[in-house]
Design a protein around this motif. Sequence first.
Motif, PDB file in Angstrom:
ATOM      1  N   SER A 129       0.731  -1.456   0.056  1.00 56.44           N
ATOM      2  CA  SER A 129       0.306  -0.371   0.104  1.00 56.44           C
ATOM      3  C   SER A 129       0.617   1.549  -0.341  1.00 56.44           C
ATOM      4  CB  SER A 129      -0.706   0.208   1.289  1.00 56.44           C
ATOM      5  OG  SER A 129      -1.548  -0.848   1.259  1.00 56.44           O
ATOM      6  N   LEU A 130       0.518   2.260  -0.508  1.00 55.14           N
ATOM      7  CA  LEU A 130       1.015   3.498  -0.609  1.00 55.14           C
ATOM      8  C   LEU A 130       0.237   4.484  -0.730  1.00 55.14           C
ATOM      9  CD1 LEU A 130       3.076   2.351  -4.482  1.00 55.14           C
ATOM     10  CD2 LEU A 130       4.280   2.700  -2.092  1.00 55.14           C
ATOM     11  N   ASN A 131       1.272   5.431   0.671  1.00 59.90           N
ATOM     12  CA  ASN A 131      -0.187   6.562   0.460  1.00 59.90           C
ATOM     13  C   ASN A 131      -0.003   7.672  -0.458  1.00 59.90           C
ATOM     14  OD1 ASN A 131      -0.806   9.190   2.141  1.00 59.90           O
ATOM     15  ND2 ASN A 131      -0.869   8.371   4.491  1.00 59.90           N
ATOM     16  N   PRO A 132      -0.437   7.806  -0.698  1.00 59.17           N
ATOM     17  CA  PRO A 132      -0.696   8.902  -2.315  1.00 59.17           C
ATOM     18  C   PRO A 132      -0.001  10.096  -1.604  1.00 59.17           C
ATOM     19  CG  PRO A 132      -2.703   8.145  -2.158  1.00 59.17           C
ATOM     20  CD  PRO A 132      -2.227   7.405  -1.123  1.00 59.17           C
ATOM     21  N   LYS A 133      -0.631  10.390  -0.809  1.00 61.96           N
ATOM     22  CA  LYS A 133      -0.671  12.200   0.435  1.00 61.96           C
ATOM     23  C   LYS A 133       1.108  12.291   0.323  1.00 61.96           C
ATOM     24  CE  LYS A 133      -5.066  13.237   2.078  1.00 61.96           C
ATOM     25  NZ  LYS A 133      -6.081  13.666   2.640  1.00 61.96           N
ATOM     26  N   VAL A 134       2.239  11.122   0.990  1.00 63.32           N
ATOM     27  CA  VAL A 134       3.043  11.386   2.126  1.00 63.32           C
ATOM     28  C   VAL A 134       3.856  10.568   0.326  1.00 63.32           C
ATOM     29  CG1 VAL A 134       4.907   9.802   2.928  1.00 63.32           C
ATOM     30  CG2 VAL A 134       2.405  10.793   3.344  1.00 63.32           C
TER      31      VAL A 134
END
Length: 103
Positions: free
Chosen positions: A50-55
């Motif tokens: 999972s990737l956190n788009p904001k970060v």
Amino acid sequence: MFENLGNMGQMMSQVQKIQQEIEKLTVEAASPDAAVSVVMNGKQDVVSVSLNPKVVSTLEVSQLENRLTEVLNVAKEKSRAAVKEKLSQLTGLDINGMMNLFG
């Protein structure tokens, strides 16, 4: 010479049970900034990333690659530790040094 062959079926059944328990294990690791998280099973297969788009949007590609590499390595170590603990529980043995037998 063949008197112990009767136990072979029981041993194989126990080995299969252990393999199934290991496959059910999952661990999670995440980067400190929560940019990347990984779930891995007891066979060290990656179940999800999972990737956190904001970060992630604030990172350079090389930074993201470094975080992903670090998180995958942490997940692998957590998975190995969980497998070691599960094997000790199931067998009653201290399996330090025997991990290579199970991949």
